[in-house]
Design a protein around this motif. Structure first.
Motif, short mmCIF file in Angstrom:
data_model
loop_
_atom_site.label_atom_id
_atom_site.label_comp_id
_atom_site.label_asym_id
_atom_site.label_seq_id
_atom_site.Cartn_x
_atom_site.Cartn_y
_atom_site.Cartn_z
N PRO A 1 0.81 -1.29 0.08
CA PRO A 1 -0.01 0.00 -0.21
C PRO A 1 0.76 1.24 0.06
O PRO A 1 0.47 2.10 -0.49
CB PRO A 1 -0.74 -0.07 1.32
N ILE A 2 1.97 1.22 0.53
CA ILE A 2 3.03 2.44 0.57
C ILE A 2 3.18 3.16 -0.72
O ILE A 2 3.29 4.23 -0.88
CB ILE A 2 4.14 2.04 1.40
N THR A 3 3.02 1.96 -1.53
CA THR A 3 3.48 2.29 -2.99
C THR A 3 2.77 3.16 -3.70
O THR A 3 2.98 3.77 -5.14
CB THR A 3 4.02 1.21 -4.01
N SER A 4 1.13 3.45 -3.14
CA SER A 4 0.60 4.15 -3.91
C SER A 4 0.22 5.69 -3.28
O SER A 4 -0.74 6.33 -3.61
CB SER A 4 -0.94 3.41 -3.94
N ILE A 5 1.31 6.06 -2.33
CA ILE A 5 1.10 7.24 -1.81
C ILE A 5 1.56 8.27 -2.71
O ILE A 5 2.81 7.96 -2.98
CB ILE A 5 1.78 7.28 -0.49
N ASN B 1 2.55 17.39 -6.07
CA ASN B 1 1.47 17.60 -6.98
C ASN B 1 1.58 17.37 -8.14
O ASN B 1 0.86 18.33 -9.03
CB ASN B 1 1.37 19.25 -6.29
N ASP B 2 2.40 16.64 -8.68
CA ASP B 2 2.56 16.42 -9.95
C ASP B 2 2.18 14.75 -10.39
O ASP B 2 2.45 14.31 -11.26
CB ASP B 2 3.66 16.62 -10.56
N GLY B 3 1.35 14.29 -9.32
CA GLY B 3 0.99 12.87 -9.43
C GLY B 3 1.83 11.75 -9.28
O GLY B 3 1.86 10.64 -9.22
N SER B 4 3.08 12.37 -8.80
CA SER B 4 4.34 11.27 -8.64
C SER B 4 4.30 10.42 -7.36
O SER B 4 3.43 11.08 -6.48
CB SER B 4 5.54 12.11 -8.91
N LEU B 5 4.85 9.50 -7.26
CA LEU B 5 4.67 8.48 -6.01
C LEU B 5 5.82 8.90 -5.17
O LEU B 5 6.72 9.40 -5.51
CB LEU B 5 4.75 7.10 -6.30
N ALA B 6 5.47 8.86 -3.71
CA ALA B 6 6.50 8.99 -2.71
C ALA B 6 7.09 8.13 -2.57
O ALA B 6 8.48 8.37 -2.33
CB ALA B 6 5.49 9.35 -1.39
N TYR B 7 7.06 6.77 -2.91
CA TYR B 7 8.08 5.75 -2.69
C TYR B 7 8.06 5.34 -4.12
O TYR B 7 8.18 4.08 -4.06
CB TYR B 7 7.55 4.73 -1.65
N GLY B 8 8.38 5.80 -5.09
CA GLY B 8 8.19 5.50 -6.58
C GLY B 8 9.60 4.95 -6.94
O GLY B 8 10.83 5.51 -6.28
#
Ligand code: HEC
Length: 226
Positions: free
Chosen positions: A135-139, A144-151
């Motif tokens: 679930p963390i990977t969808s944060i 604010n550019d749609g990028s992921l926090a843990y991408g």
């Protein structure tokens, strides 16, 4: 009448103090008082800072009274040898590669218990299926550019634990990476530094046995789902 008497006493005391200071019998620095051979207060008669530090015990087990009420410790018999031993700690990769899952962890392995440890501690990042999509990977990141926090762009994405990269690791290496927080955590711990990785150092969160159980869990999963 009483007022006048009080004033006289007060003024007399002040006068005596003044004389003491003036004649050098009262040391204003240390508070010591001497008056001929008769009066000699070596300890400050009038402490200026408080002469004793007050210790406040914040936790009960620091208190000596608590210790004295504990049951006496039973010492092991003379010449006995520890059988479980302290956890092996090494940062020599060649040495770590030789470590194997301990026999008792393999023989007592309980997959439901291991799954519980994994799901409580690891699945939030690595996913219940180990594929690195917890679930963390969808944060979303704060950009604010749609990028992921843990991408993967930030290099902070949880590793797919069911991939060749991990299959090829030895038991000891997987154990070391769980212990120190992935490869970056391991390298940092080796240099005595804090880990930059988001994966926690499970050395301080899970017992040595739990960590070995997770290594076995990964192995069993690999065997069944590869
Ligand atoms: C907060 C998220 C997070 C949690 C919780 C977490 N991990 Fe990780 N894990 C990561 C990330 C991110 C990496 C990759 C670090 C890197 O290489 O930059 C990683 C790397 C690893 C690696 C190394 C894989 C390799 O080939 O580099 C192993 C093994 C691993 N994790 C197992 C576990 C296990 C088992 C648990 C549970 C006890 C766990 N992790 C909990 C985020 C997490």
């Amino acid at each position: 009448m009483k007022m006048v008497l009080n004033q006289i006493i007060f003024k007399t005391c002040l006068f005596v103090l003044f004389v003491f200071v003036f004649v050098g019998c009262y040391n204003t620095g240390t508070g010591e008082v001497t008056w001929g051979p008769a009066i000699n207060f070596k300890l400050p008669a009038f402490p200026e800072t408080g002469s004793h530090q007050v210790m406040v015990f914040s936790e009960m087990h620091y208190s000596p009274s608590y210790r004295s009420q504990e049951v006496p410790r039973i010492l092991p018999p003379k010449d006995s040898v520890p059988v479980t031993g302290a956890e092996l700690v090494s940062f020599e990769i060649e040495e770590i590669k030789e470590w194997k899952i301990p026999g008792n962890v393999k023989s007592d392995f309980d997959i439901d218990n291991a799954a519980k440890i994994y799901n409580y501690n690891c699945a939030v990042c690595h996913g219940t299926d180990l594929e690195g999509q917890g679930p963390i990977t969808s944060i979303l990141s704060g950009r604010n550019d749609g990028s992921l926090a843990y991408g993967p762009d930030d290099g902070a994405a949880p590793v797919n634990l069911n991939s060749e990269r991990v299959w090829e690791l030895s038991d000891g290496e997987i154990f070391a990476y769980i212990t120190w927080g992935g490869r970056p955590g391991y390298s940092s711990a080796k240099r005595g530094k804090d880990s930059p990785a988001i994966m926690p150092m499970f050395k301080y969160l899970l017992s040595e046995e739990d960590r070995w159980e997770l290594v076995e869990y990964l192995r069993v999963w690999h065997g069944e789902n590869r």
